[in-house]
Each structure stands twice: as structure tokens, then as C-alpha cells.
Design a protein around this motif. Structure first.
Motif, short mmCIF file in Angstrom:
data_model
loop_
_atom_site.label_atom_id
_atom_site.label_comp_id
_atom_site.label_asym_id
_atom_site.label_seq_id
_atom_site.Cartn_x
_atom_site.Cartn_y
_atom_site.Cartn_z
N ILE A 168 6.15 -4.75 -14.28
CA ILE A 168 5.44 -4.41 -13.05
C ILE A 168 3.96 -4.20 -13.34
O ILE A 168 3.60 -3.42 -14.22
N LYS A 169 3.13 -4.89 -12.58
CA LYS A 169 1.68 -4.71 -12.68
C LYS A 169 1.15 -4.39 -11.29
O LYS A 169 1.62 -4.91 -10.29
N GLY A 170 0.16 -3.53 -11.22
CA GLY A 170 -0.41 -3.17 -9.94
C GLY A 170 0.40 -2.10 -9.25
O GLY A 170 1.07 -1.29 -9.89
N LYS A 171 0.37 -2.11 -7.89
CA LYS A 171 1.04 -1.05 -7.14
C LYS A 171 1.70 -1.63 -5.89
O LYS A 171 1.42 -2.76 -5.47
N TYR A 172 2.57 -0.80 -5.31
CA TYR A 172 3.22 -1.22 -4.08
C TYR A 172 2.18 -1.20 -2.95
O TYR A 172 1.33 -0.31 -2.89
N PRO A 173 2.23 -2.19 -2.03
CA PRO A 173 1.20 -2.27 -0.97
C PRO A 173 1.26 -1.08 0.01
O PRO A 173 2.34 -0.64 0.39
N THR A 174 0.08 -0.63 0.39
CA THR A 174 -0.01 0.46 1.38
C THR A 174 -0.79 0.02 2.62
O THR A 174 -0.64 0.60 3.69
N GLU A 175 -1.64 -1.00 2.46
CA GLU A 175 -2.42 -1.51 3.59
C GLU A 175 -1.75 -2.74 4.19
O GLU A 175 -1.01 -3.45 3.51
N GLU A 176 -2.06 -3.01 5.43
CA GLU A 176 -1.43 -4.14 6.13
C GLU A 176 -1.73 -5.47 5.45
O GLU A 176 -0.90 -6.38 5.42
N SER A 177 -2.88 -5.59 4.84
CA SER A 177 -3.32 -6.86 4.24
C SER A 177 -2.90 -7.00 2.78
O SER A 177 -3.27 -7.98 2.13
#
Length: 835
Positions: free
Chosen positions: A132-141
Motif C-alpha cells: 500500500i502506497k499513499g492514503k485512502y481518498p477523502t476528497e471527491e476528486s
């Protein structure tokens, strides 16, 4: 009267100097401790690493830790489930749509867009994914993508922060979407035709999607709740419309026959290692005490107490441990961290290669336990030698022979002087020593033979004969429409070197309940799973109201394949009636041992068209492994097999399911490459006999190296123990042998007597191997069959014969060589030297 002194420094000095003067003894003792520590630490480290990695692999293939799913749940249902307190975690997924690209349709692949709750992603999904790299999305885009999704989009090189655009079908409408890549991860589906894009909760709200309309509630049950959960959930949670709970328990959570059998083999190996290590260390220290017994007697004459002498012996053993145990642990760590990952990569180099981690479970507890275990082994091993050294009197020490011979009644016989009888008496006059010799030889040999039995039983030929009879297999795992079409099949037939393509089709049709054919299958399945008759009755009552519960997988078999099955099957059936659609088959597994008593007809109905037919049924035990597995159906419903022509009369919209392909051997590499490419493009499961054979051969090599290495070490320990004990036996009897020689017995006769002793050792060990050993080998073979269902119990005859020959050579040669080396001086010098 003796007064014990308390000179600890002197005792330490004597202990250290005694160690320095016995370098050869020290080397043997340190090697014994190193081997014992190394084997204990490496076996436990490898075993625990394998178990953890195997569990992770199963979890990754399963895709989630969730045990139960409920589609389109209401707020009331969710609250009720939480109140029942059956779960450790409750999360959800909301389907947002899919990527709409022609390239995906052409390649029979798909990319699903969904949203996961925080609990679902962190606690239920995360353990089943990796890298896993990065993060889970929180913004609509924002969007988080599986690496397979990026591959399907042609964006394999994409990095966090990159912009990704694609047309998406959201709530029935196709719209162009642009996202910022917030995260990347890897999934491990067996069928590699699906990629995933994870979107934020804001995206879900913005597009008017909801859990109640588009989602699934995912429940991870407590271990203690798993058995009772199905009944409680169905009783307490009111379902609406077509809702139903789907149960998917983690297969690694429950102990299966395979797990128990594997644990049995591992425990057996560990016990062999521990006992062999104990015997080796004991023998080395026992020999050292025997050799130095006069020295301990002299120490007593100058006031050393028995307790202090015991301290000297134990002190030497503990100092040797301080040298041997760390080296053993280092070697164990090297093997664990160097060989284990390589072994697992080779063992699981097939479809599950990516899913099987190669992590080494480094636990300080394992190595601490191995160190303590080895130390305990050393302490126990030196107790008897220390006791001998401490308790022997000064006078006894000067004439000590190492043999505890009880005075027996005088026997008047003319046979007493026969060499073979003297040899027999010599072996068993010190019973404990004889038992140690036999145990040492037997344990090492039987471990080697057990490993040989296991490897011989799971050899690649057995696996291929049972599971991979055809050259190539292509499977449409979920029997999805269009994945295998007529054009695809014709392309396969046109490949140069392809001889035959055997086809199967499948459809989901409704069975008419009857007591002759279906009820025995339900009874058998519910009995196997520990379900009550009341639960079966409840299901049958539900099925009367909802006929779809009787929908089962119907497999159509083409004429070429059924002819091959009929030819290879041990049980026969009317093949012409099958081809004409006047007979259907059901595999006997659904009925247990009494399947031959099942007779009757079965009615099958296509609810979409209204067509139905009634067929005579034959329950058939398939030994060919050509009958394809059925698709999931209600508990207890068997898979039905009929001719393809008969299935197409019932349902014209059948889907191609599995293709078996045979080809010419000389074209095999080219066919393999082409079929693999074609299968990959359409997201189909592909298997090649040659690749499977190669993979299995690699795993066999790894198992042979690991298992054979351990067993050979144990054999060497056994032989080393024998040689050590023979050295002791000859050394402590030098005076006795010298006196026998002085009264007329020749060296040739003494050698012959010692050779007889070796012959008896070899003979009795052989008898143990052919009796107790064969029982152990049979037990290992039985366990192997439980571990691998393709295994065929094979007695390692060549290995048994080879080992027996080696044992006879060692046992016959060793005593005579030792005597020759010990008797270079004259009889008078030997008697005086001993005194």
C-alpha cells in the motif's frame, strides 16, 4: 572425617584447565550442542513462518476478513446486528459503478468503482492486500487504485498525485471522470480479470448513492460466535425481499484434517531432533567422564567433595553451551532468513505466487526457547556423568571400567567361551548403554526414512496423474457470458500442434425436489457439517416458498470428453444413453459411501423458458478428475452432469465453462505461450501440465533439501553416537581385553568378538527398522495422504536397503578399527598403563 572446602576459584580453575586439555572432546560436545540448537531453532522458525504466511495467503485469496455479508441493509438492520454483539468488526462497501472502456470489454476484464467505510478498509480489507502506497481518498476528486486497475487502464507507471481520466458508468449513466491518484495497492484474486478503484465518501454522496440502495454490510464474526451466528442472525434480523445473509468463513481459522496431520508430522520431527540431540550430548559427556574418571578419583584424595566434582563436570558442560548455543542460533537464523524465503518462493511459484508472502516470522521467543531447550538438554545430559564422577570412591575410580556388571550365579557350561555368545553378553551387560546405541541409530534412520516416505508419496507423478491429466486447461471461473466464445475456441483449434479440445458448458437451472435423489444428498451434507434435521427441514420449507433455492449448476459435457471419461473411469455407465440425453450423472461425493443404493429420476426446469425434462440418474464415482467442479449452489444441492446437446435443449443461453486441450509434445512450448496469452487477455484461468510439473519439481527439490538435510544430520548423529559408544566400550574394557589376551586369547579372536558385537548392533537395529520402523513409516504415509489427497503411500524400499547396508558396514568395521588403534602397545604395557 572429611571437611568440605569452599574454594570456588580453584574449582573454576580446574574446570577451565580440564576444558583446555580435552580439545577433541570439546569439539564433539560443541558440535553436538550446535546441531541441537540449530535444528530446534530452524525447525520452529520455519514452521511458524510457514503457518503465518500460509494463513496470510488464504486471507489474501479470500479478499477480506469479513465472515458475513448482507446486501442493501437498512439502518434498523445494522443497529440490530450491532446490538447482537456477534462481531469484532462491522464495515460496508458501496458499489459506485464501473469503468466503461471498449478495451476492457474486448479483453473480458473489468474495473469496479466502489467506496469502503473506514472500518472495512482498515480492519477487513487491509489484511488481505499489500504494497500500500499513499492514503485512502477523502476528497471527491481523489481515487485509490489497485495495480491491476492501473494496468488495465494503461497506467502501470502512474504515481501518487498523477491525474487519471476515464469514462465511468455511474448509476446507469456514462460520464467522463478525472481523479487525482491518492493511493495504490495490490490485490490477489485467483481470477485476475478485475481491478478496483476506491472512491471517497464525498463522491458517494455527490452522486446520490447509498448503502441501503447500492451497498453491502460486511461483518467479521467473533471466533466464539461463528457456529451460532447463522441461526441467530436469521432469527433476530428481519430480512426484506430478496435479502439473505452470505457466510464466508476464513478457511484457516478452523483446524482441518490437513492442519492436524501437518502438526503431527512437525511434532514427530521435533521429538526426533530433541531426543537425538539429547543422546548425542549425553554420549559425548559420558565418554569424557569415563576417560577422566581416574582424574576425579585423584581429586577426591586431596579433599574435593562429590558436590564440587559434580560442579566441575556441569561447569564444563555449561561453558561448552556458552560457545555452542550462540553458534547454533546464528546458523538457525541464517537458514530461517536465507532459505525460508527462497523455499516459499519456489514452493508457491504458481497461481498463488504473489499471494504467498515470503516473510520470516522473527520472534525472539523462538530463539530464546531454542536456547533454553538446548541448555536444558545439556543440563539433563550431564546429570548422569556428573553423578558417576561425584559418587565414585577413590579406590573405585582407579579400577573403574564403565560397566555396571552385577554378579551373577556361576554357570557351568561348555558354550561360555564361544565368541558370538561372549559378544552377545558384552552388549547387554550394560543395558542402558545398549539402549542408547539402538535409540541413536534408530532415531536418525527412521527420521531419514520418514522424510523419504513423505517425499516418495507426494512425488510429482502422483500429483500429475490425479489432477493434471490434460496438457492444458482454460477455465471461465464464474462462467461469465462471452469470456469463452466460439471464435475463441476456433482460434485454439487452429494453433499448430493442438490435437483435441474438450469442451464443457454450464447453466443454472431449477431442480424439482424429490426424496429418491435429492433428499439423500441433503441428509449427507447436513450430517457432515453437523447441521440438525430441524435445520434441514427449515431449509426445505423455505425452498417450497422460494423455488430458486433449488437452482443448481448443470454442466454439459461434449461427446469427446464423455468418451474419454468413460474409457478411464473405473465405474461404467451407459455412454450412449448419456449422449442421447437419456441419462444424467451426479458425482458420488454428495452421497457418501452408500451412493450405489441411490436410484431414481430427476426433473430439471428452465424457469425462464418454461422448458423441463425428467432424466434417469446414475450416481457416479469419478476417478478421472475430468468432471468439472460445479458453481456455488444451496447447501446440499449436487452438481448435475449431462450431455451438451441435452443441456442446450433445456437452455440455449449456456456459457462455455472449462476447456481441456491436448497437443503434440514437440509443439508444447509454442502452444503454452499462445494459450497463456489468449487466456490472460480475457481474464481466464490457465493451467499447463508442463508448467505445473516444473513448479512441483522445484518444490520437491526444496522439500528434499530441507527434509533430507535434517534427516541426514540425524543419521550422522546416530552413527556418531554409535562410534562414541564403541570408543567408550573399547576404552573402558582395555584392561579386560588385555587380561583376556594375556591368558591366551588372540587379537584376531578379540577382533572377531568385537565384530560380532557390531553385527548384533546392526542386526537388532535392522529388526527395529523392519518392525517398529515400518509402523512409523506407515503412520507417516497415512498422515501424508491426509495432508495431500493426491499422495500415494510408497514404501522407500531403496532407501531402507541402502541404510541397512551402511549400518552393517559401520557397525562391522568400527569396533575392530578402534581395538587395533588402542592395542599398539604390548599386553604388559597395556595392563600396567591401565593400572
Amino acid at each position: 572425617m572429611k571437611f568440605e572446602n569452599n574454594n570456588k576459584e580453584v574449582i573454576k580453575r580446574i574446570t577451565n584447565r580440564s576444558l583446555k586439555t580435552n580439545k577433541i572432546r570439546n569439539i564433539f560436545a560443541i558440535l553436538a550442542i550446535i546441531l541441537t540448537t540449530f535444528m530446534i531453532s530452524s525447525v520452529f522458525s520455519i514452521g511458524i513462518s510457514f503457518i503465518k504466511n500460509y494463513k496470510t495467503m488464504n486471507l489474501r485469496i479470500q479478499g477480506t476478513t469479513a465472515s458475513v455479508a448482507l446486501g442493501k441493509p437498512t439502518e434498523t438492520q445494522i443497529n440490530k446486528i450491532k446490538d447482537l454483539n456477534l462481531a469484532t468488526d462491522i464495515g460496508y462497501e458501496i458499489s459506485a459503478g464501473r469503468v466503461d472502456l471498449d478495451s476492457l470489454t474486448k479483453n473480458r476484464t473489468k474495473i469496479i468503482i466502489k467506496n469502503s467505510s473506514l472500518d472495512n478498509f482498515e480492519k477487513q480489507s487491509k489484511p488481505a492486500i499489500s504494497n500500500i502506497k499513499g492514503k485512502y481518498p477523502t476528497e471527491e476528486s481523489e481515487v485509490m487504485a489497485s495495480r491491476r486497475a492501473l494496468e488495465f487502464l494503461g497506467k502501470s507507471d502512474a504515481k501518487i498525485g498523477d491525474k487519471i481520466e476515464f469514462p465511468a458508468r455511474i448509476d446507469g449513466k456514462v460520464v467522463n471522470k478525472a481523479f487525482i491518484l491518492s493511493g495504490i495497492y495490490t490485490t490477489y484474486d485467483i481470477v485476475q480479470d478485475t481491478g478496483y478503484l476506491l472512491v471517497s465518501e464525498k463522491f458517494i454522496k455527490e452522486n446520490g448513492l447509498s448503502l441501503e440502495k447500492d451497498g453491502n454490510l460486511l461483518i467479521t464474526l467473533k471466533e466464539s460466535s461463528k457456529d451460532a451466528a447463522p441461526k441467530i442472525l436469521k432469527k433476530e434480523v428481519k430480512l426484506i425481499g430478496q435479502q439473505e445473509f452470505s457466510f464466508n468463513y476464513d478457511i484457516t481459522d478452523s483446524l482441518s484434517d490437513t492442519a492436524i496431520a501437518t502438526a503431527g508430522v512437525a511434532i514427530m520431527i521435533v521429538l526426533f531432533i530433541v531426543l537425538s540431540g539429547y543422546l548425542l550430548i549425553y554420549n559425548v559427556l559420558y565418554i569424557a567422564v569415563n576417560k577422566d574418571i581416574n582424574f576425579y578419583g585423584l581429586l577426591k584424595t586431596i579433599g574435593t567433595s562429590p558436590k564440587q566434582i559434580k560442579k566441575i563436570v556441569k561447569g564444563q558442560a555449561l561453558r561448552l553451551s556458552l560457545m555452542g548455543i550462540p553458534i547454533g542460533l546464528i546458523l538457525g537464523a541464517i537458514v530461517s532468513f536465507g532459505i525460508v524465503p527462497m523455499a516459499m518462493r519456489i514452493l508457491f511459484s504458481g497461481a498463488e505466487a504473489g499471494a504467498m508472502p515470503t516473510d520470516v516470522s522473527f520472534s525472539p521467543f523462538i530463539f530464546l526457547a531454542a536456547a533454553l531447550f538446548s541448555l536444558l538438554t545439556v543440563i539433563l545430559s550431564c546429570r548422569k556423568p556428573a553423578k558417576i564422577a561425584g559418587n565414585i570412591s577413590e579406590a573405585e575410580a582407579l579400577r573403574y571400567t564403565g560397566a555396571n556388571i552385577k554378579k551373577k550365579k556361576e554357570r557351568k557350561t561348555t558354550n561360555g567361551g564361544k565368541l558370538y555368545k561372549m559378544a552377545w553378553y558384552n552388549i547387554f551387560r550394560e543395558k542402558k548403554r545398549a539402549i542408547i546405541v539402538f535409540l541413536s541409530l534408530f532415531m536418525g534412520i527412521i527420521t531419514f526414512l520418514s522424510v523419504s516416505t513423505f517425499l516418495g508419496s507426494v512425488k510429482v507423478e502422483n500429483y500429475i496423474n490425479k489432477y493434471v491429466k490434460q496438457d492444458f486447461t482454460i477455465q471461465n471461473i464464474k462462467a461469465e457470458k462471452g469470456k469463452i466464445d466460439d471464435i475463441f475456441i476456433e482460434k485454439i483449434k487452429s494453433i499448430k500442434g493442438v490435437n483435441t479440445v474438450y469442451g464443457t458448458k454450464t447453466s443454472f437451472l431449477q431442480l424439482e425436489m424429490n426424496d429418491d435423489v435429492l433428499l439423500p444428498a441433503f441428509n449427507e451434507m447436513y450430517k457432515r457439517l453437523g447441521q440438525s434435521q430441524a435445520q434441514l427441514k427449515e431449509f426445505l420449507e423455505s425452498a417450497k416458498k422460494n423455488k430458486s433455492l433449488f437452482s443448481s449448476s448443470i454442466i454439459g459435457i461434449d461427446d469427446n470428453l464423455i468418451e474419454r471419461i468413460h474409457k478411464e473411469a473405473k465405474e461404467k455407465f451407459d455412454i450412449e444413453a448419456f449422449k442421447k440425453g437419456e441419462l444424467i450423472l451426479i458425482e458420488s461425493w454428495s452421497y457418501g459411501d452408500n451412493y450405489k443404493n441411490i436410484k431414481g429420476d430427476l426433473t430439471i426446469k428452465n424457469t425462464k423458458t418454461g422448458k423441463e425434462e425428467t432424466y434417469p440418474v446414475q450416481i457416479f464415482k469419478d476417478n478421472t478428475e475430468f468432471l468439472p467442479p460445479g458453481l456455488p449452489a444451496s447447501l446440499g444441492l449436487p452438481t448435475i452432469y449431462m450431455s451438451t446437446s441435452a443441456l442446450e435443449k433445456l437452455d440455449e443461453a449456456t456459457n462455455n465453462y472449462i476447456l481441456y486441450i491436448d497437443g503434440e509434445e514437440k509443439y508444447e512450448p509454442k502452444i503454452n505461450m499462445e494459450l497463456k496469452r489468449m487466456s490472460s487477455e480475457r481474464g481466464l484461468w490457465f493451467e499447463s501440465k508442463s508448467e505445473k510439473t516444473e513448479e512441483f519439481n522445484k518444490s520437491q527439490i526444496v522439500m528434499s533439501v530441507l527434509g533430507g538435510g535434517i534427516s541426514i544430520i540425524l543419521i550422522l548423529i546416530g552413527i556418531l553416537n554409535f562410534i562414541n559408544i564403541m570408543i567408550t566400550g573399547v576404552n573402558v574394557r582395555l584392561k579386560e581385553l588385555a587380561i583376556m589376551e594375556s591368558i591366551g586369547m588372540t587379537k584376531k579372536q578379540i577382533k572377531k568378538m568385537l565384530t560380532f558385537e557390531g553385527l548384533y548392533y546392526a542386526g537388532i537395529t535392522t529388526i527395529l527398522i523392519l518392525t517398529v520402523g515400518m509402523a512409523v513409516i506407515y503412520g507417516v504415509g497415512t498422515l501424508t495422504i491426509k495432508i495431500a489427497d493426491y499422495a500415494v503411500f510408497t514404501v522407500p524400499a531403496i532407501e531402507i536397503i541402502s541404510v541397512i547396508i551402511v549400518i552393517f558396514i559401520v557397525c562391522l568395521i568400527t569396533p575392530a578399527i578402534l581395538f587395533t588403534n588402542s592395542t599398539k602397545k604390548s599386553v604388559t604395557e597395556r595392563i600396567r598403563g591401565i593400572e
